[in-house]
Design an enzyme around this catalytic site. Structure first.
Site, mmCIF file in Angstrom:
data_model
loop_
_atom_site.group_PDB
_atom_site.id
_atom_site.type_symbol
_atom_site.label_atom_id
_atom_site.label_comp_id
_atom_site.label_asym_id
_atom_site.label_seq_id
_atom_site.Cartn_x
_atom_site.Cartn_y
_atom_site.Cartn_z
ATOM 1 N N ASN A 42 10.100 -13.101 9.675
ATOM 2 C CA ASN A 42 9.490 -12.138 8.762
ATOM 3 C C ASN A 42 9.820 -12.512 7.319
ATOM 4 O O ASN A 42 10.932 -12.954 6.998
ATOM 5 C CB ASN A 42 9.858 -10.685 9.094
ATOM 6 C CG ASN A 42 11.322 -10.420 9.301
ATOM 7 O OD1 ASN A 42 12.090 -11.316 9.615
ATOM 8 N ND2 ASN A 42 11.722 -9.180 9.127
ATOM 9 N N GLU A 44 9.447 -10.760 3.691
ATOM 10 C CA GLU A 44 9.143 -9.493 3.023
ATOM 11 C C GLU A 44 8.698 -9.716 1.583
ATOM 12 O O GLU A 44 8.797 -10.823 1.038
ATOM 13 C CB GLU A 44 10.371 -8.571 3.112
ATOM 14 C CG GLU A 44 10.691 -8.240 4.573
ATOM 15 C CD GLU A 44 11.790 -7.214 4.743
ATOM 16 O OE1 GLU A 44 12.569 -6.985 3.799
ATOM 17 O OE2 GLU A 44 11.851 -6.645 5.857
ATOM 18 N N CYS A 53 5.028 -10.290 9.188
ATOM 19 C CA CYS A 53 5.912 -10.266 10.348
ATOM 20 C C CYS A 53 6.063 -11.672 10.930
ATOM 21 O O CYS A 53 5.192 -12.534 10.754
ATOM 22 C CB CYS A 53 5.350 -9.363 11.436
ATOM 23 S SG CYS A 53 5.386 -7.610 11.045
ATOM 24 N N GLU A 55 5.767 -12.723 13.989
ATOM 25 C CA GLU A 55 4.736 -13.124 14.954
ATOM 26 C C GLU A 55 3.504 -13.668 14.240
ATOM 27 O O GLU A 55 2.908 -14.663 14.652
ATOM 28 C CB GLU A 55 4.297 -11.916 15.800
ATOM 29 C CG GLU A 55 5.393 -11.278 16.616
ATOM 30 C CD GLU A 55 6.075 -10.136 15.887
ATOM 31 O OE1 GLU A 55 6.410 -10.298 14.688
ATOM 32 O OE2 GLU A 55 6.287 -9.098 16.520
ATOM 33 N N CYS A 85 4.587 -5.050 16.005
ATOM 34 C CA CYS A 85 3.998 -3.890 15.328
ATOM 35 C C CYS A 85 2.489 -3.839 15.599
ATOM 36 O O CYS A 85 1.900 -4.759 16.186
ATOM 37 C CB CYS A 85 4.269 -3.962 13.822
ATOM 38 S SG CYS A 85 3.182 -5.109 12.947
ATOM 39 N N CYS A 88 0.447 -6.785 14.179
ATOM 40 C CA CYS A 88 0.652 -8.007 14.979
ATOM 41 C C CYS A 88 -0.080 -7.925 16.305
ATOM 42 O O CYS A 88 -0.637 -8.915 16.776
ATOM 43 C CB CYS A 88 2.141 -8.258 15.199
ATOM 44 S SG CYS A 88 2.969 -8.834 13.699
HETATM 45 N N1 THU Z 1 8.874 -6.997 11.808
HETATM 46 C C1 THU Z 1 8.508 -8.182 12.356
HETATM 47 O O1 THU Z 1 8.640 -9.241 11.744
HETATM 48 N N2 THU Z 1 8.003 -8.172 13.609
HETATM 49 C C2 THU Z 1 7.946 -7.076 14.415
HETATM 50 O O2 THU Z 1 7.552 -7.195 15.561
HETATM 51 C C3 THU Z 1 8.354 -5.756 13.895
HETATM 52 C C4 THU Z 1 8.691 -5.713 12.450
HETATM 53 C C5 THU Z 1 9.485 -7.003 10.474
HETATM 54 C C6 THU Z 1 8.664 -6.459 9.349
HETATM 55 C C7 THU Z 1 9.759 -6.081 8.356
HETATM 56 O O3 THU Z 1 10.114 -7.232 7.605
HETATM 57 C C8 THU Z 1 10.936 -5.689 9.215
HETATM 58 O O4 THU Z 1 10.663 -6.229 10.501
HETATM 59 C C9 THU Z 1 11.144 -4.204 9.317
HETATM 60 O O5 THU Z 1 9.977 -3.548 9.665
#
Ligand code: THU
Length: 128
Positions: A42, A44, A53, A55, A85, A88
């Site tokens: 991930n 941000e 994210c 994935e 999420c 994704c």
């Molecule tokens: N996040 C992911 O990278 N993948 C997921 O399946 C769930 C959430 C990340 C997004 C954000 O950077 C952090 O997790 C918190 O939501």
């Protein structure tokens, strides 16, 4: 490349997570039919909605390299189970509708289908 190995690669990819806001690291690894593995973490953004994210980063890296068919997608986050999420799930169901989605920890994980994660998905055929 077996499932357990892919989970380890996803866990390793998690170390690159750029998470100054949530502190929650996620790694992903997608195995293409070609045999190649593409990783993601991930990433941000201070403009929170621009966060990517793990994935989606992994899948989009793979697609951008020309891959179109996928066998397995491993997801390892800082929780015991880091479920993909909603965004994704949408992207997985379009780019990798047949992929096996592995979620959990290196030693213990569950396997999901994209259709079980996002039933009745909106897809490219709905645009026609
Ligand atoms: N996040 C992911 O990278 N993948 C997921 O399946 C769930 C959430 C990340 C997004 C954000 O950077 C952090 O997790 C918190 O939501």
């Amino acid at each position: 490349m077996n499932d357990a190995e892919l989970m380890i690669i996803a866990s390793e990819a998690r170390k690159n997570a750029y998470v100054p806001y949530s502190g929650f690291r996620v790694g992903a690894a997608v195995l293409a039919k070609s045999g190649k593995v593409y990783t993601g973490c991930n990433v941000e953004s201070a403009s929170f909605g621009a966060t990517n994210c793990a994935e989606r980063v992994a899948l989009q890296k793979a697609v951008s390299e020309g891959e179109r068919e996928f066998l397995a997608l491993a997801v390892v986050g800082d929780a015991k189970m880091t479920m993909p999420c909603g965004i994704c799930r949408q992207v997985i169901s379009e780019l990798a509708p047949e992929v096996r989605v592995l979620v959990g920890e290196e030693e213990s994980y569950q396997v999901f289908t994209p259709a079980s994660l996002l039933p009745h998905a909106f897809g490219p055929e709905d645009l026609l």
